[in-house]
Design a protein around this motif. Structure first.
Motif, short mmCIF file in Angstrom:
data_model
loop_
_atom_site.label_atom_id
_atom_site.label_comp_id
_atom_site.label_asym_id
_atom_site.label_seq_id
_atom_site.Cartn_x
_atom_site.Cartn_y
_atom_site.Cartn_z
N GLU A 50 0.85 -1.19 0.00
CA GLU A 50 0.00 0.00 0.00
C GLU A 50 0.89 1.24 0.00
N TYR A 51 0.54 2.20 -0.84
CA TYR A 51 1.30 3.45 -0.85
C TYR A 51 0.37 4.63 -1.06
N LEU A 52 0.83 5.80 -0.64
CA LEU A 52 0.04 7.02 -0.70
C LEU A 52 0.33 7.76 -2.00
N VAL A 53 -0.72 8.12 -2.73
CA VAL A 53 -0.60 8.94 -3.93
C VAL A 53 -0.92 10.37 -3.49
N ASP A 54 0.14 11.18 -3.32
CA ASP A 54 -0.04 12.54 -2.81
C ASP A 54 -0.64 13.48 -3.85
N PHE A 55 -0.17 13.39 -5.06
CA PHE A 55 -0.58 14.33 -6.10
C PHE A 55 -1.56 13.65 -7.04
N LEU A 56 -2.77 14.18 -7.11
CA LEU A 56 -3.81 13.60 -7.93
C LEU A 56 -3.84 14.25 -9.30
N PRO A 57 -4.21 13.49 -10.34
CA PRO A 57 -4.28 14.07 -11.68
C PRO A 57 -5.45 15.05 -11.79
N LYS A 58 -5.17 16.20 -12.35
CA LYS A 58 -6.18 17.24 -12.59
C LYS A 58 -5.93 17.83 -13.97
N VAL A 59 -6.84 18.65 -14.44
CA VAL A 59 -6.66 19.37 -15.69
C VAL A 59 -6.76 20.86 -15.39
N LYS A 60 -5.84 21.63 -15.95
CA LYS A 60 -5.89 23.08 -15.79
C LYS A 60 -6.36 23.68 -17.11
N LEU A 61 -7.47 24.40 -17.04
CA LEU A 61 -8.02 25.10 -18.20
C LEU A 61 -7.71 26.57 -18.04
N GLU A 62 -7.16 27.19 -19.06
CA GLU A 62 -6.88 28.62 -19.05
C GLU A 62 -7.59 29.25 -20.23
N ILE A 63 -8.30 30.33 -19.96
CA ILE A 63 -9.05 31.01 -21.01
C ILE A 63 -9.08 32.51 -20.70
N ILE A 64 -8.90 33.32 -21.72
CA ILE A 64 -8.98 34.77 -21.58
C ILE A 64 -10.33 35.21 -22.15
N VAL A 65 -11.07 36.00 -21.37
CA VAL A 65 -12.41 36.41 -21.80
C VAL A 65 -12.56 37.92 -21.63
N ALA A 66 -13.49 38.49 -22.39
CA ALA A 66 -13.86 39.89 -22.20
C ALA A 66 -14.55 40.02 -20.85
N ASP A 67 -14.42 41.16 -20.22
CA ASP A 67 -15.01 41.38 -18.89
C ASP A 67 -16.50 41.04 -18.88
N LYS A 68 -17.22 41.41 -19.94
CA LYS A 68 -18.67 41.18 -19.97
C LYS A 68 -19.03 39.69 -20.10
N MET A 69 -18.06 38.84 -20.48
CA MET A 69 -18.31 37.40 -20.64
C MET A 69 -17.81 36.57 -19.46
N LEU A 70 -17.21 37.22 -18.48
CA LEU A 70 -16.60 36.52 -17.35
C LEU A 70 -17.60 35.65 -16.59
N GLU A 71 -18.71 36.25 -16.19
CA GLU A 71 -19.70 35.52 -15.38
C GLU A 71 -20.24 34.30 -16.12
N LYS A 72 -20.48 34.44 -17.41
CA LYS A 72 -21.00 33.34 -18.22
C LYS A 72 -20.00 32.19 -18.27
N ALA A 73 -18.72 32.49 -18.51
CA ALA A 73 -17.70 31.45 -18.58
C ALA A 73 -17.53 30.74 -17.25
N VAL A 74 -17.49 31.49 -16.17
CA VAL A 74 -17.32 30.90 -14.84
C VAL A 74 -18.51 30.00 -14.50
N SER A 75 -19.72 30.44 -14.81
CA SER A 75 -20.89 29.62 -14.50
C SER A 75 -20.90 28.32 -15.30
N ILE A 76 -20.42 28.36 -16.54
CA ILE A 76 -20.32 27.14 -17.35
C ILE A 76 -19.33 26.17 -16.72
#
Length: 112
Positions: A50-76
């Motif tokens: 038995e061994y401990l897996v400290d770091f779990l796999p994740k995905v990092k999404l990066e996106i640049i949006v216009a200020d007026k589209m920020l809330e929509k992107a975050v909610s999605i």
């Protein structure tokens, strides 16, 4: 303009990507990353040990949006990544001073 950086579970990324594209967000960057937060990893058994897996796999999404589209992107992103369990991820939002499309030299929101 704002930069959204979202760290999410790998299984959620296809739904997030499709929803963002359907909503008109065309460019984004995805990176496979590893990390932990409150989830703190988990134990696995390999060949009886038995061994401990400290770091779990994740995905990092990066996106640049216009200020007026920020809330929509975050909610999605939230809607398609939230399971209600520890490890759903985090979203960080940063100001972006300028964006320039190299090919055409368009600047600002036109470069997005």
């Amino acid at each position: 303009m704002k930069k959204i950086e979202a760290i999410v579970r790998p299984h959620a990324i296809d739904e997030i990507r499709e929803a963002l594209i359907s909503a008109g967000f065309l460019g984004m960057t995805l990176s496979e990353v590893r990390g932990f937060g409150r989830q703190k990893g988990h134990t696995e058994v390999y060949r009886g040990a038995e061994y401990l897996v400290d770091f779990l796999p994740k995905v990092k999404l990066e996106i640049i949006v216009a200020d007026k589209m920020l809330e929509k992107a975050v909610s999605i992103i939230i809607r398609h990544s939230k399971t209600g369990k520890v490890g759903d991820g985090k979203i960080f939002i940063y100001p972006v001073e300028e964006a320039i499309r190299v090919r055409t030299e368009e600047a600002g929101e036109d470069a997005l």
